[in-house]
Design an enzyme around this catalytic site. Sequence first.
Site, mmCIF file in Angstrom:
data_model
loop_
_atom_site.group_PDB
_atom_site.id
_atom_site.type_symbol
_atom_site.label_atom_id
_atom_site.label_comp_id
_atom_site.label_asym_id
_atom_site.label_seq_id
_atom_site.Cartn_x
_atom_site.Cartn_y
_atom_site.Cartn_z
ATOM 1 N N CYS A 1 0.573 -1.291 0.010
ATOM 2 C CA CYS A 1 0.147 -0.112 0.124
ATOM 3 C C CYS A 1 0.779 1.103 0.384
ATOM 4 O O CYS A 1 2.326 0.911 0.301
ATOM 5 C CB CYS A 1 -0.512 -0.117 1.270
ATOM 6 S SG CYS A 1 -1.827 -1.616 1.245
ATOM 7 N N ARG B 1 1.130 1.757 -6.174
ATOM 8 C CA ARG B 1 1.406 0.997 -5.075
ATOM 9 C C ARG B 1 0.144 -0.125 -4.567
ATOM 10 O O ARG B 1 -0.165 -1.227 -4.037
ATOM 11 C CB ARG B 1 2.381 1.309 -3.645
ATOM 12 C CG ARG B 1 3.775 1.663 -3.423
ATOM 13 C CD ARG B 1 4.046 2.568 -2.899
ATOM 14 N NE ARG B 1 4.208 1.705 -1.251
ATOM 15 C CZ ARG B 1 5.341 1.146 -1.110
ATOM 16 N NH1 ARG B 1 6.109 0.862 -2.386
ATOM 17 N NH2 ARG B 1 5.156 0.232 -0.755
ATOM 18 N N TRP C 1 -4.115 -1.544 -1.014
ATOM 19 C CA TRP C 1 -3.846 -2.741 -1.708
ATOM 20 C C TRP C 1 -4.475 -3.740 -1.120
ATOM 21 O O TRP C 1 -3.724 -4.055 0.145
ATOM 22 C CB TRP C 1 -2.247 -2.892 -2.518
ATOM 23 C CG TRP C 1 -2.425 -4.312 -3.210
ATOM 24 C CD1 TRP C 1 -2.176 -5.499 -3.421
ATOM 25 C CD2 TRP C 1 -3.356 -4.539 -4.663
ATOM 26 N NE1 TRP C 1 -2.387 -6.656 -3.865
ATOM 27 C CE2 TRP C 1 -2.902 -5.286 -5.609
ATOM 28 C CE3 TRP C 1 -3.461 -3.457 -5.556
ATOM 29 C CZ2 TRP C 1 -2.989 -6.262 -6.506
ATOM 30 C CZ3 TRP C 1 -3.559 -3.626 -6.877
ATOM 31 C CH2 TRP C 1 -3.674 -5.339 -7.136
ATOM 32 N N ASN D 1 1.030 -0.067 6.304
ATOM 33 C CA ASN D 1 1.269 -0.667 5.200
ATOM 34 C C ASN D 1 2.608 -1.941 5.666
ATOM 35 O O ASN D 1 3.180 -1.960 6.262
ATOM 36 C CB ASN D 1 2.491 -0.311 4.075
ATOM 37 C CG ASN D 1 2.889 -0.983 3.235
ATOM 38 O OD1 ASN D 1 1.955 -1.939 2.233
ATOM 39 N ND2 ASN D 1 3.537 -0.671 2.570
ATOM 40 N N GLY D 2 1.899 -3.276 5.287
ATOM 41 C CA GLY D 2 2.615 -4.076 5.965
ATOM 42 C C GLY D 2 1.199 -5.378 6.417
ATOM 43 O O GLY D 2 0.356 -5.405 6.065
ATOM 44 N N GLU E 1 7.124 -20.862 -20.587
ATOM 45 C CA GLU E 1 7.166 -19.324 -19.821
ATOM 46 C C GLU E 1 8.005 -18.339 -20.400
ATOM 47 O O GLU E 1 7.783 -17.112 -20.205
ATOM 48 C CB GLU E 1 7.270 -19.935 -18.880
ATOM 49 C CG GLU E 1 6.935 -17.505 -17.628
ATOM 50 C CD GLU E 1 5.875 -16.944 -18.019
ATOM 51 O OE1 GLU E 1 4.925 -16.880 -18.435
ATOM 52 O OE2 GLU E 1 6.007 -15.539 -17.685
ATOM 53 N N LYS F 1 7.280 -15.049 -22.152
ATOM 54 C CA LYS F 1 7.485 -13.867 -22.312
ATOM 55 C C LYS F 1 8.603 -13.084 -23.165
ATOM 56 O O LYS F 1 7.905 -11.935 -23.827
ATOM 57 C CB LYS F 1 8.356 -13.871 -20.425
ATOM 58 C CG LYS F 1 8.115 -14.197 -19.350
ATOM 59 C CD LYS F 1 7.618 -12.736 -19.022
ATOM 60 C CE LYS F 1 6.551 -12.723 -19.290
ATOM 61 N NZ LYS F 1 5.360 -13.451 -18.485
ATOM 62 N N GLU G 1 5.801 -11.331 -25.641
ATOM 63 C CA GLU G 1 4.619 -10.199 -25.983
ATOM 64 C C GLU G 1 5.761 -9.291 -25.334
ATOM 65 O O GLU G 1 4.947 -7.905 -25.800
ATOM 66 C CB GLU G 1 4.279 -11.203 -24.270
ATOM 67 C CG GLU G 1 4.626 -11.256 -23.095
ATOM 68 C CD GLU G 1 3.711 -11.568 -21.765
ATOM 69 O OE1 GLU G 1 2.844 -10.460 -21.933
ATOM 70 O OE2 GLU G 1 4.003 -11.826 -21.015
ATOM 71 N N HIS H 1 11.364 -35.219 -33.081
ATOM 72 C CA HIS H 1 9.951 -34.402 -33.450
ATOM 73 C C HIS H 1 9.084 -33.815 -34.865
ATOM 74 O O HIS H 1 7.969 -33.534 -34.929
ATOM 75 C CB HIS H 1 8.589 -35.019 -32.729
ATOM 76 C CG HIS H 1 8.584 -36.180 -32.189
ATOM 77 N ND1 HIS H 1 8.958 -37.316 -32.316
ATOM 78 C CD2 HIS H 1 9.747 -36.764 -30.672
ATOM 79 C CE1 HIS H 1 8.815 -38.640 -31.051
ATOM 80 N NE2 HIS H 1 9.717 -38.193 -30.166
ATOM 81 N N LYS I 1 -3.730 -5.315 -19.488
ATOM 82 C CA LYS I 1 -2.549 -6.294 -18.490
ATOM 83 C C LYS I 1 -3.579 -7.487 -18.126
ATOM 84 O O LYS I 1 -3.975 -7.927 -17.416
ATOM 85 C CB LYS I 1 -2.591 -5.064 -17.027
ATOM 86 C CG LYS I 1 -1.867 -5.700 -15.847
ATOM 87 C CD LYS I 1 -0.849 -6.566 -15.745
ATOM 88 C CE LYS I 1 -0.497 -7.391 -14.709
ATOM 89 N NZ LYS I 1 0.575 -8.198 -14.973
HETATM 90 C C1 AGP Z 1 1.271 -12.275 -18.993
HETATM 91 O O1 AGP Z 1 2.428 -12.228 -19.042
HETATM 92 C C2 AGP Z 1 -0.166 -12.140 -19.362
HETATM 93 N N1 AGP Z 1 0.560 -10.752 -19.453
HETATM 94 C C3 AGP Z 1 -0.543 -12.867 -19.545
HETATM 95 O O2 AGP Z 1 -0.628 -14.368 -20.228
HETATM 96 C C4 AGP Z 1 -1.568 -13.221 -18.765
HETATM 97 O O3 AGP Z 1 -1.047 -13.901 -18.150
HETATM 98 C C5 AGP Z 1 -2.568 -13.826 -19.091
HETATM 99 O O4 AGP Z 1 -3.919 -13.027 -19.386
HETATM 100 C C6 AGP Z 1 -3.884 -14.289 -17.366
HETATM 101 O O5 AGP Z 1 -4.444 -13.328 -17.326
HETATM 102 P P1 AGP Z 1 -4.835 -13.253 -15.144
HETATM 103 O O6 AGP Z 1 -3.286 -14.151 -14.700
HETATM 104 O O7 AGP Z 1 -5.027 -12.227 -14.680
HETATM 105 O O8 AGP Z 1 -5.728 -14.502 -15.083
#
Ligand code: AGP
Length: 610
Positions: A2, A27, A74, A98-99, A483, A487, A490, A506, A605
């Site tokens: 927070c 935050r 938060w 905060n904590g 993953e 990363k 994207e 394969h 996001k």
């Molecule tokens: C991850 O880096 C991406 N931004 C995306 O794959 C994300 O993980 C996915 O949209 C799921 O989001 P969520 O965890 O908020 O459900």
Amino acid sequence: MCGIIGYIGNREATDVLIDGLKRLEYRGYDSAGIAVLNGHGIEVERAEGKLSHLEAKIHKHKPKGHIGIGHTRWATHGVPSERNAHPHHVEDVVVVHNGIIENYSQLRKELIQKGCHFKSETDTEIFCHLINEELKKTKEIQKAIANALKKVRGAYAIVVLYAKEPHKLYVAKLGSPLVLGFGKKENFVASDVPALLPYTREVAYLEDGEFAVVSDGSLNVVDSHGHPVTKKKTHIAWDALMAEKGGYKHFMLKEIFEQPRVVEQTIMGRIQLGSTQLTLEGIPKLFGATGFPFKQVAILACGTSWHAGMVAKYWFEQLARVPTTVHLASEFRYANPLIDSKTLVISISQSGETADTLAATQLAKQKKAKVLAICNVLGSSLTRASNATLYTHAGPEIGVASTKAFVSQMTVLYLLTLEMASRKKIMSKEELLTKMEEIRKLPQNLETVLQKADAIKKIAKECVNASHFLFIARGLQYPVALEGALKLKEISYVHAEGFAAGELKHGPIALVDKGVPVVALIPPSETYEKILSNVEEVKARGAFVIAVGEKGDEELEEKADAVIGLPKTVYSLTPILYAVPLQLFAYYIADFKGTDVDQPRNLAKSVTVE
Ligand code: AGP
């Protein structure tokens, strides 16, 4: 995580508090509030939602006064609401915090038995009652606060206003950040530097255990033994935006470097030193007092959260012997899945608002399954649709590319694995203790991994012009390879794919050509030799091999073009460590390419549309 702020001086406190909270909204932003001593007493104003809601609320009647405290939240305990918003206030005592107070349930029970009435579900309100109770004995606020702090366990950064001492702020810090700002006949305290920059660049950071009494012209600090401390001032050269990122170039990089603290916050209060006892909120109600009542687990998620689920599948099946399936939420919805009332569905989501995951969760409930959410946002849609929630205490994740939330999700899922294994009596007490000891070492091990950042940046520089990247791994590392590829894709807009290394022959090995970077995850494991031979296969075709393995592994030094050596840990925890170099690798390539790392093109996001 927070944002808190305090002010004392000759300006209108409300203006300084609101402006400071705006600079701390990164935050946390699910509710906000301020308290000002206005000459007649304490005036508290709070509002749910973004800070703009609070501004609108006080627009017509701004609290007047020259000393005050503020908070942008938060939520970690108690859903986002005005009632749970800070500051919390009991008689003449007002607190922003905060904590996380680990022992808040016990303290709450004791205070209620003493006749205290709680108005919120937060852990923070405990401080108000504890201080107030101590005041009845000490009659002196500073002693009362010190006594109250001795009773809480956990992390705190708190600022206290006491109506009977209208010229002082009382400040204490343990485990959560607090910085003091020095002005001319005015002083400031805040969670982070951005809130102070419009007024001063002379700051001092409080250390754990320190307690400060701040007036408009003086500052007295004592350490945890009550000995006076002279604080060294630092001059801040950052601009405001850099300061919000803590001096990091992007939020993503800041969040990558926050991960040791995040893991500490995620395990805090859930495991105790020397004990096999796990404290996972909501689990006793969902699983019953003992045993594990479900036939199978079905994990639902998208993107990075799905990768966390893939890692969890290995843990649930190999360590807890629980049959587990992992589903892309967008596919699960149309698959007429074989789940029923004996299925535990685990929906993983950082935001708790991903449309596909919410819809899949609804389908699971229609099929009578019980739902456990793993989520980073208190009170989000997913948590309200679930039977129980295990929160990842990662704090707000601003970068679109998920990093600290992913590591926190895996940490929570690992604790859940141990809980299931313990309930099913699969794991001995000794084995449980060993695994818990390894978890406690995670923050330090993550710090060690982060020290490799410059070496990883150099490797990224060598690969920055490649147009195809392969990530290969086996077993528990396979989801981490996926993953790593996500990363990179994207945030740098470059083609990257993760493969189970055994699959290369394969088809995918046809992609390998001279100079194609292949990232291979090779911790010591039963498939170590196998993946080493995969490395030789791609090397023979000209690949540039980047091996991520255990520090000091000479075979990797021999066979790979670049090696990232990581600290030794139990194999089961390697996904958490091995994710971090891949985050940094993707970050540096994107940064070299100059893409918008924090807000990559075409992405959001939280994907709240299907
Ligand atoms: C991850 O880096 C991406 N931004 C995306 O794959 C994300 O993980 C996915 O949209 C799921 O989001 P969520 O965890 O908020 O459900």
